[in-house]
Design an enzyme around this catalytic site. Structure first.
Site, short mmCIF file in Angstrom:
data_model
loop_
_atom_site.label_atom_id
_atom_site.label_comp_id
_atom_site.label_asym_id
_atom_site.label_seq_id
_atom_site.Cartn_x
_atom_site.Cartn_y
_atom_site.Cartn_z
CE1 TYR A 1 -2.76 -3.04 0.88
CE2 TYR A 1 -4.35 -1.31 0.48
CZ TYR A 1 -4.14 -2.69 0.61
OH TYR A 1 -5.11 -3.77 0.32
CE LYS B 1 2.83 -17.72 0.99
NZ LYS B 1 1.87 -19.21 1.03
CG ASP C 1 -0.78 -20.01 2.79
OD1 ASP C 1 -0.06 -19.69 3.58
OD2 ASP C 1 -0.41 -20.82 1.69
#
Ligand code: NAP
Length: 479
Positions: A129, A176, A209
Site C-alpha cells: 500500500y 507469508k 494462507d
C-alpha cells in the site's frame, strides 16, 4: 457528565451520509457531549479537481480534533487519483487498522453459536500500500513491498496493548514469511522478539494462507490476528463475512496522534439514498471511538443496545431480505430506544481504555556493526535469448572488479541454464558479484556505464552484507 469532545465528522460518499447520520444520532442519544466538526472528503472533492480528495479544511480540522468518524469514500479505479482513504491514513500515520468482529444475536450465519469474537490488527501504512509502482517496460509492472522494523514494532506493541485492554489471551501473527523471508519475515521476527514480554498471552505464528483456511474451518480458535497490510485487508473481509457480512464490520485506524473510525465497507453506491443500508458497522465504529475518548460506559451501552435490537428481531435488509426488514432510520430509532438495555449472554466485553504505546523516534532501529558491498543487481529490458544475454554480461564485466553470477527473469534463473521451463518476459536481472576484492560504489558505476552501452537498464539494487548476512534473496535455481 464529561466536557465536550471535538470530533471531525466526514459523512462520505454513497451510503456514507446515511450510516454517518445513524451513528451520530445514537452517540448523541447516549448523552456524551460531542462537538461534531463536519467536513468533506472523497468523490465530490475529486470532482472539484482536488487530486488528493481531501481538502485543506478537513486536514486542519483533523489536526485540531485528532479524532475522526468517517463514512466510506469512493475511490477512483485504475490510473488517476489516489484513494482519499489511503491519503488520510498516510497523512496522519494511522499505522494500525483494528478490525474486531463478533457474533451478533439474530444474525444467522453458518457459524452461529460458535462464539466468534476476534480482532484483526492490520498494519496500515506500509507494505504494497506504499503504492510505489513502476512500469519496467510496457509489458512488466512492478510494485515495492516495503516493511520496516519500526512499522512492525509499532503494530505489534499496539496489538499487545489492545489485547491487554480487552483481556484477550491468545494472539496470532499471520505472515507469508516462508516465501518473503525479508519483508513478511520482518513482522514474524519482530513479533517473536516482543511476544516474550507478554508471558500471560499465548502468542503463536501462522502462515497466512493457513490462517485463511483455519478462519473458515475453526474461527473460534482466534482472539487476535496481527498481520501485514495486504494480508490484513483480505483476512478482515473474510472475518467480517463470518459474522454476517460487511454490515457488521467496524474499524479503527489508530496512530500516535490521530484516530480515524470507519466501517470496513465501502460506499455501496447501489444502496445510496434508499434508507435500506445496515448502519451497524458504522455504529460499532462509533463504539470504538467512544472507547478511544474514554467514554467506556456509553460505548458499552451502545453495543448492548445494538445487540438488544438485533435480538428483538429488528434487522435490516441485508439480514432479513425485503420481507420483515426495517430501514436504516427505523433501525437507528430502535437502537436509541434500547439504550440502557442489554440481553443476557449478549453483552459488551469489559474493556479498559487502550494505552497507546509511544513509538521510538529513531529512523533506524537496527545498526549493523559491519556493512560490506559485494555486488549489484541490474534490472534491464531485453528480448534476447538468455544464453546470449549471459555471454554479453560476462564480456561486459571483463576487466572490472565484478563478474556475472547469474541472470534471472521473474525470480527464476535463466543463465546459467537450469531445468526450469521459463516463458520469459522482456525484463531480466543480471547479478554481478565481486571477484573477491573489496568494491566501492565507483566500481558499480563503472560496470553500469559499460552495461548501459549494451543493454537498456531500468533499475539497480546494491548487494550488501549486514553483519555477514546477505541483504538480498537468491533467485529460484540460484546456488
Ligand atoms: P462496498 O461499497 O463495500 O460494497 C460491496 C457490497 O458489500 C455491497 O454491494 C453489499 O453487498 C455489501 N455491503 C456494503 N456495505 C454494506 C452494509 N452497510 N450493509 C450491508 N451490506 C453491505 O464495496 P465496493 O462496491 O467494492 O466499493 C464501492 C466504493 O467504496 C469504491 O469506490 C471503493 O473504492 C470504496 N471503498 C471505500 C472504503 C472506505 O472508505 N474505507 C472501503 C472499501 C471500499 P450486496 O451487494 O450483496 O448487498
Amino acid at each position: 457528565m464529561s466536557s465536550s469532545t471535538a470530533v471531525t465528522l466526514i459523512a462520505g460518499d454513497g451510503v456514507g451520509p446515511e450510516v454517518a447520520e445513524s451513528a451520530r444520532k445514537i452517540v448523541d442519544a447516549t448523552g456524551v457531549k460531542i462537538d461534531w466538526h463536519e467536513h468533506e472528503a472523497g468523490a465530490e472533492v475529486f470532482k472539484k479537481g482536488l487530486a488528493t480528495g481531501v481538502p485543506e479544511e478537513t486536514i486542519t480540522s483533523i489536526e485540531q480534533t485528532r479524532v475522526v468518524l468517517k463514512g466510506p469514500l469512493a475511490t477512483p479505479v485504475g490510473f488517476g487519483e489516489k484513494s482519499a482513504n489511503v491519503t488520510l491514513r498516510k497523512l496522519f500515520e494511522t499505522y494500525a487498522n483494528v478490525r474486531p468482529v463478533r457474533e451478533m444475536p439474530g444474525v444467522p450465519t453458518p457459524y452461529s453459536g460458535r462464539g466468534i469474537d476476534l480482532v484483526v490488527v492490520r498494519e496500515n501504512v506500509e507494505d504494497l500500500y506504499a503504492g510505489i509502482e513502476h512500469m519496467e517496460t510496457p509489458d512488466v509492472a512492478q510494485t515495492l513491498k516495503l516493511i520496516s522494523r519500526k512499522g512492525c514494532e509499532k503494530i505489534v506493541k499496539l496489538a499487545y496493548a489492545l489485547a491487554e485492554a480487552e483481556n484477550r489471551t491468545n494472539v496470532a501473527c499471520a505472515t507469508k514469511a516462508n516465501i518473503m523471508k525479508m519483508t513478511e519475515g520482518m513482522l514474524k521476527r519482530t513479533f517473536e522478539d516482543i511476544a516474550p514480554e507478554h508471558p500471560e498471552i499465548d502468542s503463536w505464528h501462522v502462515i497466512v494462507d493457513n490462517c485463511a483456511h483455519q478462519l473458515v474451518k475453526k474461527p473460534e480458535q482466534f482472539e487476535m490476528i496481527i498481520t501485514t497490510n495486504m494480508n490484513g485487508d483480505i483476512l478482515s473481509d473474510l472475518t467480517s463475512a463470518l459474522v454476517g457480512g460487511l454490515g457488521f464490520a467496524p474499524s479503527a485506524n489508530l496512530g500516535t496522534d490521530v484516530a480515524i473510525f470507519e466501517a470496513v465497507h465501502g460506499s455501496a453506491p447501489k444502496y445510496a439514498g434508499q434508507d435500506t443500508i445496515n448502519p451497524t458497522a458504522m455504529i460499532l465504529s462509533a463504539v470504538l471511538m467512544l472507547r478511544h475518548i474514554g467514554e467506556l460506559e456509553a460505548a458499552s451501552s451502545v453495543e448492548n443496545a445494538v445487540m438488544a435490537t438485533l435480538a428483538s428481531g429488528v434487522r435490516t435488509r441485508d439480514v432479513m431480505g425485503d420481507e420483515g426488514s426495517v430501514g436504516t432510520t427505523a433501525y437507528t430509532e430502535a437502537i436509541i430506544g434500547n439504550l440502557g438495555r442489554s440481553v443476557p449472554e449478549w453483552t459488551a466485553r469489559p474493556v479498559k481504555q487502550v494505552q497507546m504505546p509511544v513509538p521510538r523516534k529513531e529512523a533506524a532501529f537496527i545498526i549493523p556493526e559491519s556493512v560490506e558491498l559485494i555486488g549489484v543487481d541490474v534490472f534491464f529490458q531485453t528480448e534476447e535469448a538468455p544464453d546470449k544475454v549471459g555471454t554479453a554480461g560476462q564480456l561486459i564485466a571483463e576487466g572490472t572488479k565484478l563478474e556475472l553470477k547469474m541472470v534471472e527473469c521473474r525470480g527464476t534463473q535463466v543463465w546459467p541454464a537450469t531445468r526450469a521451463q521459463l516463458d520469459p518476459t522482456d525484463v531480466m536481472r543480471a547479478r554481478f558479484i565481486t571477484r573477491g576484492s573489496v568494491i566501492t560504489s565507483e566500481d558499480i558505476l563503472d560496470l553500469l556505464g559499460r552495461f548501459g552501452g549494451r543493454f537498456n537498464w531500468v533499475h539497480v539494487e546494491k548487494l550488501r552484507m549486514f553483519d555477514g548476512e546477505p541483504s538480498f534473496s537468491r533467485a529460484q535455481g540460484e546456488v
